[in-house]
Each structure stands twice: as structure tokens, then as C-alpha cells.
Scaffold this motif. Structure first.
Motif, PDB file in Angstrom:
ATOM      1  N   ALA A  43       0.863  -1.189   0.000  1.00 31.40           N
ATOM      2  CA  ALA A  43       0.000   0.000   0.000  1.00 31.40           C
ATOM      3  C   ALA A  43       0.895   1.232   0.000  1.00 31.40           C
ATOM      4  O   ALA A  43       1.138   1.860   1.030  1.00 31.40           O
ATOM      5  CB  ALA A  43      -0.923  -0.003   1.217  1.00 31.40           C
ATOM      6  N   VAL A  44       1.418   1.553  -1.175  1.00 30.80           N
ATOM      7  CA  VAL A  44       2.358   2.668  -1.323  1.00 30.80           C
ATOM      8  C   VAL A  44       1.984   3.502  -2.543  1.00 30.80           C
ATOM      9  O   VAL A  44       1.369   3.003  -3.493  1.00 30.80           O
ATOM     10  CB  VAL A  44       3.815   2.170  -1.480  1.00 30.80           C
ATOM     11  CG1 VAL A  44       4.351   1.623  -0.168  1.00 30.80           C
ATOM     12  CG2 VAL A  44       3.929   1.123  -2.581  1.00 30.80           C
ATOM     13  N   THR A  45       2.368   4.770  -2.509  1.00 26.83           N
ATOM     14  CA  THR A  45       2.237   5.660  -3.652  1.00 26.83           C
ATOM     15  C   THR A  45       3.646   6.032  -4.093  1.00 26.83           C
ATOM     16  O   THR A  45       4.433   6.529  -3.292  1.00 26.83           O
ATOM     17  CB  THR A  45       1.457   6.933  -3.287  1.00 26.83           C
ATOM     18  OG1 THR A  45       0.169   6.566  -2.758  1.00 26.83           O
ATOM     19  CG2 THR A  45       1.257   7.814  -4.513  1.00 26.83           C
ATOM     20  N   GLU A  46       3.971   5.768  -5.361  1.00 26.02           N
ATOM     21  CA  GLU A  46       5.323   6.001  -5.850  1.00 26.02           C
ATOM     22  C   GLU A  46       5.293   6.692  -7.212  1.00 26.02           C
ATOM     23  O   GLU A  46       4.359   6.515  -7.992  1.00 26.02           O
ATOM     24  CB  GLU A  46       6.064   4.673  -5.974  1.00 26.02           C
ATOM     25  CG  GLU A  46       6.205   3.900  -4.669  1.00 26.02           C
ATOM     26  CD  GLU A  46       6.832   2.538  -4.871  1.00 26.02           C
ATOM     27  OE1 GLU A  46       8.052   2.430  -4.655  1.00 26.02           O
ATOM     28  OE2 GLU A  46       6.116   1.605  -5.250  1.00 26.02           O
ATOM     29  N   GLU A  47       6.341   7.446  -7.492  1.00 28.20           N
ATOM     30  CA  GLU A  47       6.508   8.012  -8.828  1.00 28.20           C
ATOM     31  C   GLU A  47       7.043   6.910  -9.731  1.00 28.20           C
ATOM     32  O   GLU A  47       8.106   6.339  -9.476  1.00 28.20           O
ATOM     33  CB  GLU A  47       7.476   9.192  -8.799  1.00 28.20           C
ATOM     34  CG  GLU A  47       7.598   9.884 -10.154  1.00 28.20           C
ATOM     35  CD  GLU A  47       8.492  11.111 -10.119  1.00 28.20           C
ATOM     36  OE1 GLU A  47       7.971  12.238 -10.145  1.00 28.20           O
ATOM     37  OE2 GLU A  47       9.733  10.912 -10.052  1.00 28.20           O
ATOM     38  N   PHE A  48       6.315   6.589 -10.784  1.00 29.83           N
ATOM     39  CA  PHE A  48       6.728   5.508 -11.683  1.00 29.83           C
ATOM     40  C   PHE A  48       7.153   6.042 -13.045  1.00 29.83           C
ATOM     41  O   PHE A  48       7.701   5.302 -13.873  1.00 29.83           O
ATOM     42  CB  PHE A  48       5.593   4.486 -11.837  1.00 29.83           C
ATOM     43  CG  PHE A  48       4.372   5.022 -12.535  1.00 29.83           C
ATOM     44  CD1 PHE A  48       4.190   4.845 -13.895  1.00 29.83           C
ATOM     45  CD2 PHE A  48       3.391   5.715 -11.827  1.00 29.83           C
ATOM     46  CE1 PHE A  48       3.069   5.342 -14.539  1.00 29.83           C
ATOM     47  CE2 PHE A  48       2.270   6.214 -12.465  1.00 29.83           C
ATOM     48  CZ  PHE A  48       2.103   6.037 -13.823  1.00 29.83           C
ATOM     49  N   HIS A  49       6.900   7.334 -13.291  1.00 27.29           N
ATOM     50  CA  HIS A  49       7.312   8.029 -14.507  1.00 27.29           C
ATOM     51  C   HIS A  49       7.448   9.494 -14.102  1.00 27.29           C
ATOM     52  O   HIS A  49       6.671   9.961 -13.251  1.00 27.29           O
ATOM     53  CB  HIS A  49       6.261   7.853 -15.614  1.00 27.29           C
ATOM     54  CG  HIS A  49       6.673   8.425 -16.939  1.00 27.29           C
ATOM     55  ND1 HIS A  49       7.630   7.839 -17.734  1.00 27.29           N
ATOM     56  CD2 HIS A  49       6.267   9.551 -17.620  1.00 27.29           C
ATOM     57  CE1 HIS A  49       7.778   8.549 -18.840  1.00 27.29           C
ATOM     58  NE2 HIS A  49       6.968   9.586 -18.792  1.00 27.29           N
ATOM     59  N   PRO A  50       8.430  10.213 -14.639  1.00 34.08           N
ATOM     60  CA  PRO A  50       8.654  11.593 -14.178  1.00 34.08           C
ATOM     61  C   PRO A  50       7.373  12.426 -14.140  1.00 34.08           C
ATOM     62  O   PRO A  50       6.694  12.603 -15.155  1.00 34.08           O
ATOM     63  CB  PRO A  50       9.648  12.139 -15.205  1.00 34.08           C
ATOM     64  CG  PRO A  50      10.422  10.935 -15.648  1.00 34.08           C
ATOM     65  CD  PRO A  50       9.416   9.812 -15.659  1.00 34.08           C
ATOM     66  N   GLY A  51       7.022  12.883 -12.936  1.00 28.34           N
ATOM     67  CA  GLY A  51       5.836  13.709 -12.749  1.00 28.34           C
ATOM     68  C   GLY A  51       4.554  12.943 -12.521  1.00 28.34           C
ATOM     69  O   GLY A  51       3.506  13.551 -12.259  1.00 28.34           O
ATOM     70  N   PHE A  52       4.600  11.613 -12.589  1.00 28.16           N
ATOM     71  CA  PHE A  52       3.402  10.778 -12.444  1.00 28.16           C
ATOM     72  C   PHE A  52       3.558   9.854 -11.240  1.00 28.16           C
ATOM     73  O   PHE A  52       4.524   9.101 -11.143  1.00 28.16           O
ATOM     74  CB  PHE A  52       3.162   9.936 -13.702  1.00 28.16           C
ATOM     75  CG  PHE A  52       2.793  10.739 -14.911  1.00 28.16           C
ATOM     76  CD1 PHE A  52       1.470  10.865 -15.299  1.00 28.16           C
ATOM     77  CD2 PHE A  52       3.780  11.373 -15.666  1.00 28.16           C
ATOM     78  CE1 PHE A  52       1.116  11.604 -16.419  1.00 28.16           C
ATOM     79  CE2 PHE A  52       3.448  12.112 -16.793  1.00 28.16           C
ATOM     80  CZ  PHE A  52       2.112  12.234 -17.170  1.00 28.16           C
ATOM     81  N   ARG A  53       2.565   9.901 -10.341  1.00 30.63           N
ATOM     82  CA  ARG A  53       2.562   9.076  -9.145  1.00 30.63           C
ATOM     83  C   ARG A  53       1.294   8.228  -9.127  1.00 30.63           C
ATOM     84  O   ARG A  53       0.251   8.654  -9.626  1.00 30.63           O
ATOM     85  CB  ARG A  53       2.608   9.941  -7.878  1.00 30.63           C
ATOM     86  CG  ARG A  53       3.809  10.843  -7.774  1.00 30.63           C
ATOM     87  CD  ARG A  53       3.642  11.931  -6.720  1.00 30.63           C
ATOM     88  NE  ARG A  53       3.410  11.407  -5.391  1.00 30.63           N
ATOM     89  CZ  ARG A  53       2.268  11.546  -4.712  1.00 30.63           C
ATOM     90  NH1 ARG A  53       1.238  12.183  -5.241  1.00 30.63           N
ATOM     91  NH2 ARG A  53       2.153  11.043  -3.506  1.00 30.63           N
ATOM     92  N   ASN A  54       1.401   7.048  -8.530  1.00 26.96           N
ATOM     93  CA  ASN A  54       0.205   6.208  -8.434  1.00 26.96           C
ATOM     94  C   ASN A  54       0.387   5.189  -7.314  1.00 26.96           C
ATOM     95  O   ASN A  54       1.484   4.976  -6.811  1.00 26.96           O
ATOM     96  CB  ASN A  54      -0.053   5.473  -9.754  1.00 26.96           C
ATOM     97  CG  ASN A  54      -1.488   4.980  -9.879  1.00 26.96           C
ATOM     98  OD1 ASN A  54      -2.383   5.488  -9.203  1.00 26.96           O
ATOM     99  ND2 ASN A  54      -1.722   4.002 -10.731  1.00 26.96           N
TER     100      ASN A  54
END
Length: 534
Positions: A43-54
Motif C-alpha cells: 500500500a504505497v504511492t510512488e513516482e513511476f514516470h517523471p511527474g506521475f505518481r500512483n
């Protein structure tokens, strides 16, 4: 943290944080060891592409226990959930679609497009599910009885069974069916229309490497509807800030009580001496001791990899060898240049804020499973898409979006020497082909992606065989048999060892209940009554 540690928790996922909170609130000194450099487990929120978090793994909320939300004061800390305006949108092809949710009358109107009889039966179906859900909610925060617990466990079993005994024979009849039938058998007894069966049957295969024809799959359907959002039963929603916001706030509550959280600290072995444990060894060679060792990892990881086989009795090893892991799930996170446009319902609307289920029938779901069983993964998989950036603009740049794709069916382990490292890209293409069928041009919207096959889920989050629930949610692995008979009360097989993860009662999902229950078991064992009767 100075002084002796009372409790050491292996894994900083949400259940570990919940367990740590309750133990620290009771005055215990607690330390959490988390292998990753971020708290939260899956259950984490991470940046997976520059400027995009999910929310990179777990991606939607409903099952988090209201008691835990209140006890940890999460809402005052900033916990906020945006409800889905509609539960699910099913594009069916040929300009047809089904929207479920938004109230009983709205759903009946939608179902009425396909079957007036099904629309009429819907209230009774919902009532049947809610009756069963009430029992699950009642059991969720209770420690299940252990078969080796003697009279105390027998009394607990009787007490926990009271809510079922109080039901009418018809209600008991329905609940038994929910726990034993396949999803198709159950839904065939209620509805005649394929789209309605698909809408409800989808829940039966979420995180379940099985066909909707598999006996017992009806229970998985029930497991996904016993939650609530903002006091509304069965509702699902998006956490503002992503699922990682939940664990960030939980970590904040723990830290205020003095819980020490050590990141990038993987446990390599639980050390056992004279049939008990009070020490673990980390991957750096450090040994850490505590009165209680609490595993917030799956049973397979704990007993197959962290504890040497010589410390486990043969009978227990045999049971654990048969413990079923592998949810058949594949997760994708996509950075999008814009919104997808679905042929069956074009343009923006509430349907894009819903769970978009690309699986038009139970037959489609069955073929996806059989395909995976035969060849490792489905060429026409089941795909659910959520677009959380429509309700949470913190996740993507202005005008851009993020999409969560939860996909079934993908074999946990590929046969014939194949690896997910070799098959991942082909599986991604199969997933995107399904989306393209319903939303042409979708591929052109993709700016970046994160693709997590079952092997990636294991590597990244410690989910053995990529199992999002830490073990199959079937009748033989539920309640007093989760993870196995004789080790079901959150107390591990070895003295001093406890379990607080989703591989214990009441199972998977972001509920917090296993962490809550494990803390209660520990606190009981520390009390005088616990020592006498536990």
C-alpha cells in the motif's frame, strides 16, 4: 530506541503498522524492520514516470476497518476517500454497456436494459449479500479459535458462530452457498442476463487464480463487498494521495507513540533455539532481539524462507507445502497524455471514474483462466482499469492522467523453464490489446508505464508467487484454517512468534484487521488471564 524491545515486526505494510500502533498504545516498545526504502508494503504511492505518481500495487479502498480508522485518528491526520460515483462500468461491444452503482434504482434501471426480471431480483440479491457481509464484519476483528487451544478455543468458536445460528434457515442456506458454490452457480440462481453476471462475477476472480466455475469462488465475491467507504456499505473509493497516504498516516501515528521504523532493513532469518524465537538476523548480518517476533509477511515467505525447515515439525511442513499461493495477478501503472475514449460510451463521464471492467461475460473469464492454465497467461486477459487522477489531481501534471490496470489471469510460475522476465512484454501487449478493443487509440496515450508480473510482485513487495492476498482465499484457508489448522490464532508455530499479515484471518485486502487481531493476541498473552487461559 533505548532499552529492550518488546515487539519486533518483520515488514512495514499496513497490517504491521496497525499491529505496532496498538502494541505501542499499550505501552510496549516496538520496532518495525522494512526491507524497502519506503514504508507501506504493497500500500504505497510512488513516482513511476517523471511527474506521475500512483498506487503501484494496492490501488483502491473499501475494506479498511472503521475502528482502525478511528483509533489511529486517520481522518484528522488527513485520510480522505473520494467515492466512486458508479461502482463499475462494463463496455460490452456493439454500443452496449452496463453501469453498476450510484444507488439501487440507478442500477436497476441499467440492469433493466438487459432483463426486467434481473432488475426486480436485485434488491433481494443485495439483501442476501449484506446478511453475509454483516457476519464477516462481525468476525473480522476477532481472533479465530485454534484447534490446539482446548476449551478456550471451543468456547471462542461457539461465541463466534452465534451470529450465524441466529439467522433464519433461508439466510443460513444462502450463506452456505456463498462459501461453497462457484460464482457461476451462485449467480445463475439469481440472474439470467450475462452482463449482470459478469459485473458481479468479476469480484469472484479478483486476486483469485481461478475460473468463475471453480467451487468456492463465490466466497471471493463476498470478500470484496463486506467493506465500506464513508459509512456506506459495499462502496469503493480512491484515497486522496494514493494508497500510500494510508500507510504514511499510519506511520505518523506509530511514530508519535515511539515506534521505531527501520527502512532498507531486510530480515534474512528468524533464529530459533529450543523451539522458541526472540531474535532475527538481517541481510547485513545484524541480529535484533525482542520478546515477541511478529511476522507481517506471508506464511510461505515466513515458513519456507525465513525459518530453517529443521525447526518445523514434519506434519506442519506437510500442511505448509499444500498452502496455496498465487493470485494470478498482473499490475500495470500507466502515465497517460489524455483520457481513453470508449467506443460503447464515448467522452468523459462518471463511467471513467468507476472500475472499468473489460470482461463482458463469465464465459470470457473462464476462457481467460483456462488459457492461463494451458499456456501460462491469457491472450485475452481480464482487465480492470481505474483512472484515479480524475478525482485526485496530485497524481499527474495538469491535463495528464494515471491509470491503474489490474489484470487476471497470469500463472504465478511459468512452466517449461520460462520466466516472466522473458514473457512480460508479450503479456503487456495482450493486456493493451484488450484495452484497445474497447478504447481504440489507447496505446498512443501512453507516456510511460510500470509493468508488474507475478514475479515482479514477489521481488518488489515480497508477495510469494505474486499473491496479493498472501494465500488463496478458499474455504480450506479461511478463519480457523488460515494459514493452516493449528496455527490460526495469529500465534506462530514457534513460541515467541506471531503473525499479523494477510495470510491470517480475515485475509487479504487493505483491512488492517490481521494487524489489529495479532496485537490483541499478543496483549492477551502478556496479561495474567492470557497466561492462564491462552
Amino acid at each position: 530506541m533505548s532499552g529492550k524491545i518488546d515487539a519486533l515486526i518483520i515488514g512495514g505494510g499496513h497490517n504491521g503498522l496497525v499491529c505496532a500502533y496498538y502494541l505501542a498504545r499499550a505501552g510496549m516498545k516496538v520496532r518495525i524492520l522494512e526491507a524497502r526504502n519506503i514504508i507501506g508494503g504493497a500500500a504505497v504511492t510512488e513516482e513511476f514516470h517523471p511527474g506521475f505518481r500512483n498506487s503501484t500495487a494496492s490501488y483502491t479502498v473499501s475494506l479498511l476497518q472503521p475502528k482502525i480508522i478511528a483509533d489511529m485518528d486517520l481522518e484528522a491526520r488527513g485520510y480522505k476517500v473520494i467515492e466512486r460515483p458508479k461502482s463499475n462500468f462494463l463496455p460490452l461491444g456493439d454500443g452496449q454497456f452496463l453501469l453498476v452503482g450510484g444507488g439501487l434504482e440507478a442500477t436497476q434501471q441499467e440492469i433493466g436494459k438487459f432483463s426486467a426480471k434481473d432488475a426486480e431480483r436485485l434488491p433481494a440479491y443485495y439483501e442476501m449479500l449484506e446478511t453475509a457481509a454483516v457476519i464477516l464484519r462481525d468476525l473480522a476483528l476477532k481472533i479465530p479459535p485454534n484447534s490446539s487451544g482446548g476449551a478456550a478455543s471451543l468456547l471462542a468458536a461457539i461465541q463466534q458462530g452465534r451470529s450465524f445460528v441466529k439467522l433464519s434457515p433461508l439466510q443460513q442456506h444462502h450463506i452456505v452457498k456463498l462459501f461453497t458454490l462457484s460464482a457461476r452457480e451462485l449467480l445463475d440462481q439469481w440472474f439470467e442476463s450475462d452482463p449482470i453476471k459478469a459485473a458481479f462475477g468479476f469480484d469472484a476472480i479478483v486476486g483469485n487464480y481461478a475460473s468463475p466455475d471453480t467451487p468456492g469462488s463465490a466466497y471471493v465475491l463476498l470478500h470484496h463487498v463486506f467493506g465500506e467507504v464513508n459509512g456506506k456499505s459495499g462502496q469503493w473509493g480512491h484515497v486522496v494521495g494514493g494508497m500510500g497516504r494510508i500507510t504514511e498516516l499510519m506511520a505518523e501515528a506509530c511514530s508519535e507513540l515511539g515506534v521505531e521504523i527501520s527502512l532498507s532493513t531486510a530480515v534474512e532469518e528468524v533464529l530459533v533455539e529450543d523451539d522458541r524465537t526472540d531474535t532475527v538476523r538481517t541481510s547485513t548480518g545484524e541480529t535484533v532481539s525482542a520478546e515477541h517476533i511478529i511476522a507481517n509477511v506471508g506464511p510461505k515467505l515466513l515458513y519456507d524462507r525465513l525459518i530453517k525447515p529443521a525447526h518445523l515439525p514434519p506434519d506442519f511442513r506437510q500442511m505448509m507445502d499444500g498452502y496455496q499461493c498465487g493470485s494470478g495477478s498482473f499490475r500495470m501503472n500507466l502515465a497517460l497524455d489524455g483520457l481513453p475514449d470508449f467506443t460503447d460510451l464515448s467522452g468523459e463521464g462518471d463511467h471513467l471514474k468507476s472500475g472499468i471492467i473489460m470482461a463482458p461475460s463469465l464465459d470470457y473469464m473462464d476462457r481467460a483462466y483456462l488459457d492461463a492454465r494451458a499456456d501460462g497467461w491469457s491472450r485475452k486477459p481480464v482487465v480492470e482499469m481505474l483512472i484515479p487522477s480524475l478525482v485526485d489531481d496530485s497524481l499527474a501534471p495538469s491535463g495528464k492522467h494515471v491509470a491503474s490496470l489490474f489484470c487476471q489471469q497470469f500463472a504465478p510460475i511459468l512452466s517449461n523453464g520460462r520466466s516472466w522476465d522473458d514473457e512480460r512484454d508479450a503479456a503487456v501487449n495482450a493486456i493493451l490489446d484488450v484495452v484497445e478493443t474497447h478504447a481504440p487509440g489507447f496505446r498512443q496515450l501512453i507516456l510511460g508505464q510500470m509493468a508488474l508480473a507475478p514475479l515482479d510482485l514477489e521481488r518488489k513487495f515480497g508477495l510469494i508467487s505474486g499473491d496479493i492476498f498472501h494465500g488463496r482465499m478458499s474455504l480450506d484457508q479461511l478463519w480457523a484454517a488460515r494459514p493452516v489448522i493449528g496455527s490460526a490464532s495469529h500465534r506462530g508455530l514457534i513460541k515467541g512468534l506471531y503473525m499479523c499479515g494477510s495470510g491470517t484471518h480475515p485475509g487479504g485486502g487493505v483491512t488492517g484487521a490481521p494487524g489489529h487481531n495479532a496485537a490483541n493476541a499478543i496483549l492477551r498473552d502478556r496479561s495474567l488471564l492470557g497466561r492462564i487461559f491462552g
